[in-house]
Design a protein around this motif. Structure first.
Motif, PDB file in Angstrom:
ATOM      1  N   GLU A  24       0.829  -1.205   0.000  1.00 39.19           N
ATOM      2  CA  GLU A  24       0.000   0.000   0.000  1.00 39.19           C
ATOM      3  C   GLU A  24       0.866   1.258   0.000  1.00 39.19           C
ATOM      4  N   LEU A  25       1.936   1.250   0.801  1.00 41.41           N
ATOM      5  CA  LEU A  25       2.878   2.373   0.822  1.00 41.41           C
ATOM      6  C   LEU A  25       3.471   2.597  -0.562  1.00 41.41           C
ATOM      7  N   ALA A  26       3.940   1.533  -1.182  1.00 47.18           N
ATOM      8  CA  ALA A  26       4.552   1.647  -2.506  1.00 47.18           C
ATOM      9  C   ALA A  26       3.544   2.112  -3.550  1.00 47.18           C
ATOM     10  N   ALA A  27       2.310   1.643  -3.451  1.00 47.76           N
ATOM     11  CA  ALA A  27       1.263   2.091  -4.377  1.00 47.76           C
ATOM     12  C   ALA A  27       0.994   3.582  -4.192  1.00 47.76           C
ATOM     13  N   ASP A  28       0.964   4.038  -2.944  1.00 48.06           N
ATOM     14  CA  ASP A  28       0.776   5.468  -2.671  1.00 48.06           C
ATOM     15  C   ASP A  28       1.909   6.300  -3.267  1.00 48.06           C
ATOM     16  N   GLN A  29       3.117   5.759  -3.244  1.00 40.83           N
ATOM     17  CA  GLN A  29       4.286   6.498  -3.719  1.00 40.83           C
ATOM     18  C   GLN A  29       4.307   6.658  -5.246  1.00 40.83           C
ATOM     19  N   ARG A  30       3.509   5.874  -5.943  1.00 41.62           N
ATOM     20  CA  ARG A  30       3.417   6.025  -7.407  1.00 41.62           C
ATOM     21  C   ARG A  30       2.919   7.429  -7.759  1.00 41.62           C
ATOM     22  N   GLU A  31       2.096   8.022  -6.876  1.00 42.28           N
ATOM     23  CA  GLU A  31       1.607   9.390  -7.074  1.00 42.28           C
ATOM     24  C   GLU A  31       2.769  10.386  -7.146  1.00 42.28           C
ATOM     25  N   TYR A  32       3.883  10.047  -6.503  1.00 41.01           N
ATOM     26  CA  TYR A  32       5.042  10.934  -6.452  1.00 41.01           C
ATOM     27  C   TYR A  32       6.148  10.476  -7.396  1.00 41.01           C
ATOM     28  N   GLU A  33       5.782   9.689  -8.388  1.00 38.84           N
ATOM     29  CA  GLU A  33       6.668   9.235  -9.459  1.00 38.84           C
ATOM     30  C   GLU A  33       7.665   8.162  -9.039  1.00 38.84           C
ATOM     31  N   SER A  34       7.295   7.338  -8.060  1.00 38.42           N
ATOM     32  CA  SER A  34       8.125   6.193  -7.705  1.00 38.42           C
ATOM     33  C   SER A  34       8.073   5.183  -8.848  1.00 38.42           C
ATOM     34  N   TYR A  35       9.176   4.511  -9.078  1.00 36.36           N
ATOM     35  CA  TYR A  35       9.233   3.490 -10.123  1.00 36.36           C
ATOM     36  C   TYR A  35       8.876   2.096  -9.597  1.00 36.36           C
ATOM     37  N   ILE A  36       8.775   1.951  -8.312  1.00 37.64           N
ATOM     38  CA  ILE A  36       8.521   0.633  -7.732  1.00 37.64           C
ATOM     39  C   ILE A  36       7.153   0.129  -8.157  1.00 37.64           C
ATOM     40  N   GLN A  37       7.124  -1.109  -8.588  1.00 35.15           N
ATOM     41  CA  GLN A  37       5.875  -1.766  -8.939  1.00 35.15           C
ATOM     42  C   GLN A  37       5.457  -2.600  -7.726  1.00 35.15           C
ATOM     43  N   PRO A  38       4.448  -2.123  -6.996  1.00 33.74           N
ATOM     44  CA  PRO A  38       4.110  -2.729  -5.710  1.00 33.74           C
ATOM     45  C   PRO A  38       3.787  -4.219  -5.753  1.00 33.74           C
ATOM     46  N   GLU A  39       2.828  -4.614  -6.544  1.00 33.47           N
ATOM     47  CA  GLU A  39       2.426  -6.030  -6.561  1.00 33.47           C
ATOM     48  C   GLU A  39       3.541  -6.926  -7.087  1.00 33.47           C
ATOM     49  N   GLU A  40       4.270  -6.448  -8.077  1.00 35.46           N
ATOM     50  CA  GLU A  40       5.359  -7.240  -8.649  1.00 35.46           C
ATOM     51  C   GLU A  40       6.505  -7.400  -7.651  1.00 35.46           C
ATOM     52  N   SER A  41       6.563  -6.544  -6.650  1.00 34.87           N
ATOM     53  CA  SER A  41       7.620  -6.587  -5.637  1.00 34.87           C
ATOM     54  C   SER A  41       7.203  -7.338  -4.379  1.00 34.87           C
ATOM     55  N   ARG A  42       5.958  -7.770  -4.317  1.00 40.58           N
ATOM     56  CA  ARG A  42       5.402  -8.349  -3.088  1.00 40.58           C
ATOM     57  C   ARG A  42       6.258  -9.479  -2.507  1.00 40.58           C
ATOM     58  N   GLU A  43       6.665 -10.442  -3.294  1.00 40.30           N
ATOM     59  CA  GLU A  43       7.400 -11.591  -2.745  1.00 40.30           C
ATOM     60  C   GLU A  43       8.770 -11.176  -2.216  1.00 40.30           C
ATOM     61  N   ALA A  44       9.466 -10.319  -2.942  1.00 41.75           N
ATOM     62  CA  ALA A  44      10.764  -9.829  -2.461  1.00 41.75           C
ATOM     63  C   ALA A  44      10.596  -9.042  -1.166  1.00 41.75           C
ATOM     64  N   VAL A  45       9.546  -8.258  -1.073  1.00 40.12           N
ATOM     65  CA  VAL A  45       9.282  -7.477   0.135  1.00 40.12           C
ATOM     66  C   VAL A  45       8.909  -8.403   1.289  1.00 40.12           C
ATOM     67  N   ARG A  46       8.130  -9.415   1.007  1.00 43.22           N
ATOM     68  CA  ARG A  46       7.766 -10.377   2.052  1.00 43.22           C
ATOM     69  C   ARG A  46       9.025 -10.989   2.653  1.00 43.22           C
ATOM     70  N   GLU A  47       9.977 -11.364   1.820  1.00 43.25           N
ATOM     71  CA  GLU A  47      11.247 -11.922   2.300  1.00 43.25           C
ATOM     72  C   GLU A  47      12.030 -10.883   3.092  1.00 43.25           C
ATOM     73  N   MET A  48      12.048  -9.629   2.621  1.00 39.45           N
ATOM     74  CA  MET A  48      12.750  -8.560   3.321  1.00 39.45           C
ATOM     75  C   MET A  48      12.132  -8.324   4.695  1.00 39.45           C
ATOM     76  N   ILE A  49      10.805  -8.289   4.765  1.00 38.00           N
ATOM     77  CA  ILE A  49      10.112  -8.070   6.046  1.00 38.00           C
ATOM     78  C   ILE A  49      10.418  -9.225   7.001  1.00 38.00           C
ATOM     79  N   ALA A  50      10.372 -10.455   6.516  1.00 37.61           N
ATOM     80  CA  ALA A  50      10.688 -11.610   7.366  1.00 37.61           C
ATOM     81  C   ALA A  50      12.113 -11.509   7.902  1.00 37.61           C
TER      82      ALA A  50
END
Length: 168
Positions: A24-50
Motif C-alpha cells: 500500500e505504501l509503494a502504491a501510494d508512492q506512485r503518485e510521487y513518481e516512484s518506479y517501484i511496482q508494488p504487486e510485482e515486488s510483493r514476494e521480495a518485500v515479504r522476504e525482506m520483512i521476514a
C-alpha cells in the motif's frame, strides 16, 4: 475510551500484514513518481520483512481492539531500519530508516512520530551517530513531517529520463 497505542517488535506471524502495508505504501508512492511496482515486488518485500523481523529491525504500532470473544491486536503502521554496512570507511555510523508507514485513517495522530522515535532509539543503542532516510522529491507532506522531526536535507539526487530518438 482512548485507544492505547503500543510500539513493539512484530512476530513472524505478522509478515503478511506488514507486507500488505508495504505494498500500500509503494502504491501510494506512485503518485510521487516512484518506479517501484508494488504487486510485482510483493514476494521480495515479504522476504525482506521476514528478514527484518528475524533481525529485530522493524517496529509496528499496535492497538488492542475488542472482538466478539477476545481482544485482538490491529497493526496501524510500521517502520524498518538498520545500521549501514558498506564497503567505505565513514566518519559517522549511519542508521538508515528504510520505510515508515501509517494507515491513512490514523495519520496525524502521532503514530508516525512514535514509530520514528522507536527506530531512532534502537539505532542509537546500536551505535548510530546519524540517521538518514529518503523521500521522493514530490512528496512534500513527508518532507514536512521529517523536517518537523529535526531532519534536514543532506544529499540531493538528480535524475534525467533518456529519450533517444533516431533524429539525435
Amino acid at each position: 475510551m482512548q485507544d492505547t497505542i503500543t510500539i513493539e517488535h512484530p512476530s513472524v506471524g505478522n509478515v503478511n500484514e506488514i507486507t500488505d502495508m508495504w505494498v500500500e505504501l509503494a502504491a501510494d508512492q506512485r503518485e510521487y513518481e516512484s518506479y517501484i511496482q508494488p504487486e510485482e515486488s510483493r514476494e521480495a518485500v515479504r522476504e525482506m520483512i521476514a528478514h527484518r523481523i528475524a533481525s529485530d529491525c522493524v517496529y509496528v504500532a499496535c492497538v488492542e481492539t475488542d472482538g466478539q470473544e477476545q481482544e485482538q491486536t490491529q497493526i496501524l503502521g510500521f517502520v524498518t531500519y538498520e545500521i549501514e554496512r558498506g564497503a567505505y570507511a565513514l566518519s559517522e555510523t549511519r542508521g538508515i530508516i528504510q520505510n515508515l508507514y501509517v494507515t491513512p485513517s490514523k495519520r496525524g495522530a502521532g503514530i508516525g512520530t512514535q514509530l520514528l522515535c522507536a527506530a531512532e532509539d534502537k539505532l542509537h543503542n546500536q551505535g548510530a551517530t546519524v540517521i538518514t532516510l529518503e523521500t521522493l522529491a514530490e512528496n512534500t507532506r513527508a518532507q514536512e513531517f521529517y523536517r518537523q522531526q529535526g531532519y534536514d536535507a543532506h544529499r540531493v539526487q538528480f535524475e534525467r529520463t533518456l529519450d533517444f530518438t533516431e533524429e539525435n
